[in-house]
Motif scaffolding. Structure first.
Motif, mmCIF file in Angstrom:
data_model
loop_
_atom_site.group_PDB
_atom_site.id
_atom_site.type_symbol
_atom_site.label_atom_id
_atom_site.label_comp_id
_atom_site.label_asym_id
_atom_site.label_seq_id
_atom_site.Cartn_x
_atom_site.Cartn_y
_atom_site.Cartn_z
ATOM 1 N N MET A 83 0.759 -1.174 0.138
ATOM 2 C CA MET A 83 -0.013 -0.013 -0.266
ATOM 3 C C MET A 83 0.712 1.197 0.061
ATOM 4 N N THR A 84 1.979 1.141 0.847
ATOM 5 C CA THR A 84 2.892 2.181 0.809
ATOM 6 C C THR A 84 3.422 2.577 -0.379
ATOM 7 N N PHE A 85 3.840 1.498 -1.161
ATOM 8 C CA PHE A 85 4.493 1.948 -2.677
ATOM 9 C C PHE A 85 3.568 2.272 -3.694
ATOM 10 N N ALA A 86 2.290 1.855 -3.403
ATOM 11 C CA ALA A 86 1.186 1.920 -4.327
ATOM 12 C C ALA A 86 0.604 3.607 -4.218
ATOM 13 N N SER A 87 0.737 3.971 -3.035
ATOM 14 C CA SER A 87 0.695 5.417 -2.873
ATOM 15 C C SER A 87 1.594 6.159 -3.784
ATOM 16 N N LEU A 88 2.876 5.675 -3.977
ATOM 17 C CA LEU A 88 3.951 6.654 -4.569
ATOM 18 C C LEU A 88 3.661 6.515 -6.188
ATOM 19 N N MET A 126 -2.292 10.551 -2.553
ATOM 20 C CA MET A 126 -1.381 9.937 -2.250
ATOM 21 C C MET A 126 -1.456 9.916 -0.714
ATOM 22 N N HIS A 127 -1.678 11.016 0.109
ATOM 23 C CA HIS A 127 -1.782 11.341 1.465
ATOM 24 C C HIS A 127 -2.665 10.157 2.135
ATOM 25 N N TYR A 128 -3.966 10.255 1.582
ATOM 26 C CA TYR A 128 -4.937 9.417 2.321
ATOM 27 C C TYR A 128 -4.842 7.712 1.760
ATOM 28 N N LEU A 129 -4.180 7.330 0.891
ATOM 29 C CA LEU A 129 -3.793 5.991 0.497
ATOM 30 C C LEU A 129 -2.511 5.602 1.396
ATOM 31 N N GLY A 130 -1.595 6.629 1.650
ATOM 32 C CA GLY A 130 -0.428 6.280 2.414
ATOM 33 C C GLY A 130 -0.773 5.895 3.833
ATOM 34 N N MET A 131 -2.073 6.716 4.401
ATOM 35 C CA MET A 131 -2.293 6.646 5.648
ATOM 36 C C MET A 131 -3.480 5.484 5.739
ATOM 37 N N ALA A 132 -4.189 4.934 4.635
ATOM 38 C CA ALA A 132 -4.467 3.672 4.598
ATOM 39 C C ALA A 132 -3.524 2.355 4.957
ATOM 40 N N GLY A 133 -2.401 2.618 4.247
ATOM 41 C CA GLY A 133 -1.400 1.562 4.629
ATOM 42 C C GLY A 133 -0.805 1.678 5.915
ATOM 43 N N MET A 134 -1.212 2.618 6.850
ATOM 44 C CA MET A 134 -0.796 2.508 8.458
ATOM 45 C C MET A 134 -1.303 1.243 9.228
ATOM 46 N N GLY A 187 1.050 21.991 3.617
ATOM 47 C CA GLY A 187 -0.116 22.443 4.149
ATOM 48 C C GLY A 187 -1.248 21.259 4.038
ATOM 49 N N MET A 188 -1.424 20.736 2.980
ATOM 50 C CA MET A 188 -2.435 19.524 2.725
ATOM 51 C C MET A 188 -2.067 18.337 3.924
ATOM 52 N N HIS A 189 -0.797 18.134 4.110
ATOM 53 C CA HIS A 189 -0.545 16.880 4.876
ATOM 54 C C HIS A 189 -0.947 17.139 6.554
ATOM 55 N N TYR A 190 -0.542 18.445 7.024
ATOM 56 C CA TYR A 190 -0.887 18.749 7.962
ATOM 57 C C TYR A 190 -2.480 19.092 8.558
ATOM 58 N N THR A 191 -3.103 19.634 7.516
ATOM 59 C CA THR A 191 -4.502 19.744 7.714
ATOM 60 C C THR A 191 -5.198 18.614 7.645
ATOM 61 N N GLY A 192 -4.604 17.623 6.900
ATOM 62 C CA GLY A 192 -5.406 16.027 6.885
ATOM 63 C C GLY A 192 -4.890 15.509 8.228
ATOM 64 N N MET A 193 -3.656 15.737 8.612
ATOM 65 C CA MET A 193 -3.461 14.956 10.005
ATOM 66 C C MET A 193 -4.505 15.609 11.242
ATOM 67 N N ALA A 194 -4.649 16.802 10.932
ATOM 68 C CA ALA A 194 -5.534 17.615 12.043
ATOM 69 C C ALA A 194 -6.696 17.037 12.233
ATOM 70 N N ALA A 195 -7.261 16.203 10.718
ATOM 71 C CA ALA A 195 -8.530 15.834 10.719
ATOM 72 C C ALA A 195 -8.729 14.370 11.504
#
Length: 288
Positions: A83-88, A126-134, A187-195
Motif C-alpha cells: 500500500m505504501t508503494f502504491a501511494s507513490l 497519495m496522502h490518504y492512500l499512504g494513511m490507509a497503509g498504516m 499544508g495539505m498533509h498537516y491539515t489532513g492530519m488535524a482531521a
C-alpha cells in the motif's frame, strides 16, 4: 478508547525536513515542466515524465518523513509495504496527468484549472492512500470538513505552482513556484492530519515496537536517490539556467517544408541607369 496522538515527536525537525523534501521535488518537477516548454515536441514527453516523477517522489518523501514524527502512545505503528508503494505510484501518475495537460496546453485557462485540480487531487490521494497503509491496533477516523479543506488547499496551491512554472521567467521564478508547491504538500498533509483521530480496539499498557523512523527510513532511500539524480540532470542542462530563448524554436510538422534562410547578398546590385528625357518612350497611343 481514544488514542493519544503525537504528530511532532521529533519537534520541528520532521516538519522542516519534510517541507524541504517537498520543495526539492517541486523545484525539480516544475523546472522540468518549464524546460519542456523551451524544447521541441520530440523531447517534451521525456521532460514532462521526469518532472512528474520528481514531484510525485517529493510528495511521497515529504509525507513519510513527516510520518516519522507521528506516534500513537498506546500502540505501535506498522506500514503495509504494498500500500505504501502504491501511494507513490498514484502520486506520480496523477501528478503526471496534470503536468502533461499544462505542458501541452499551456498554463492558462481551462488547461491550468484542469491540470492544477488533477495535481492537487493526486497530492491528496497519495496522502490518504499512504494513511490507509498504516497498521495499528485501532481505527482511523477523519473529520469530513477538515479533509475537504485539505483537498482544497492541495488543489489551490498546486494550481498556483503550475501557473508560476508556466510563465517561463527564469530560475528564480521557478524556485518561488517550488516553495508554493512545498507549501501545498505540507499544508495539505498537516491539515489532513488535524482531521485524524484514532480509536483503539482494546485497553492495556503501551505496546512496544520499532519506531516509525526505523520502519520508514529504508523505504525512503530509493526516492531520495532518484531526486538526487534528477537534480543532477537539471543542474547540468544549460537551458534550465538560461530560461526562455531569444527566439522561439520552429517546430517541424509533417507535410510542411521548413523555411530556408535566405542569405543576404554582400553587395547591393547596381542601379539601373536613368533614362534621359529624350529617350523616354511615351506610353500614350499615337494615331497614325
Amino acid at each position: 478508547m481514544q488514542g493519544t496522538i503525537d504528530g511532532f515527536s521529533y519537534g520541528i525537525v520532521t516538519p522542516l525536513v519534510a517541507y524541504l523534501a517537498a520543495c526539492l521535488g517541486g523545484a525539480l518537477g516544475l523546472r522540468c515542466t518549464t524546460r519542456s516548454m523551451l524544447d521541441s515536441q520530440s523531447w517534451r514527453p521525456g521532460w514532462l515524465a521526469l518532472g512528474s516523477a520528481a514531484i510525485g517522489s517529493g510528495i511521497w518523501t515529504m509525507h513519510f518523513v513527516a510520518m516519522m514524527g507521528f506516534t500513537v502512545k498506546e500502540t505501535p505503528i506498522h506500514y503495509d509495504k504494498a500500500m505504501t508503494f502504491a501511494s507513490l505510484a498514484v502520486a506520480i501518475v496523477m501528478v503526471g496527468v496534470g503536468i502533461f495537460i499544462v505542458g501541452y496546453r499551456g498554463a492558462r485557462g481551462a488547461a491550468l484549472f484542469t491540470g492544477g485540480t488533477i495535481t492537487g487531487l493526486g497530492i491528496a490521494s497519495m496522502h490518504y492512500l499512504g494513511m490507509a497503509g498504516m497498521q495499528l491496533n485501532g481505527k482511523l477516523d477523519y473529520n469530513t470538513f477538515t479533509v475537504a479543506v485539505s483537498v482544497v488547499i492541495a488543489m489551490g496551491a498546486a494550481t498556483a505552482a503550475l501557473w508560476a512554472a508556466g510563465q517561463v521567467r527564469g530560475l528564480l521564478w521557478s524556485l518561488g513556484a517550488s516553495l508554493v508547491m512545498g507549501l501545498a504538500v505540507s499544508g495539505m498533509h498537516y491539515t489532513g492530519m488535524a482531521a485524524l483521530s484514532v480509536h483503539l480496539h482494546g485497553t492495556g499498557s503501551p505496546a512496544t515496537g520499532d519506531s516509525p523512523a526505523a520502519l520508514l527510513a529504508p523505504m525512503l532511500v530509493g526516492p531520495l536517490v532518484f531526486l538526487l539524480l534528477a537534480g543532477a540532470v537539471v543542474l547540468f542542462d544549460p537551458k534550465m539556467i538560461m530560461g526562455r530563448p531569444a527566439g522561439a524554436p520552429v517546430e517541424q510538422k509533417p507535410g510542411v517544408p521548413a523555411h530556408a534562410t535566405v542569405p543576404h547578398p554582400a553587395r547591393r546590385p547596381p542601379l539601373r541607369p536613368r533614362r534621359t528625357a529624350g529617350t523616354r518612350s511615351s506610353r500614350t497611343p499615337q494615331n497614325h
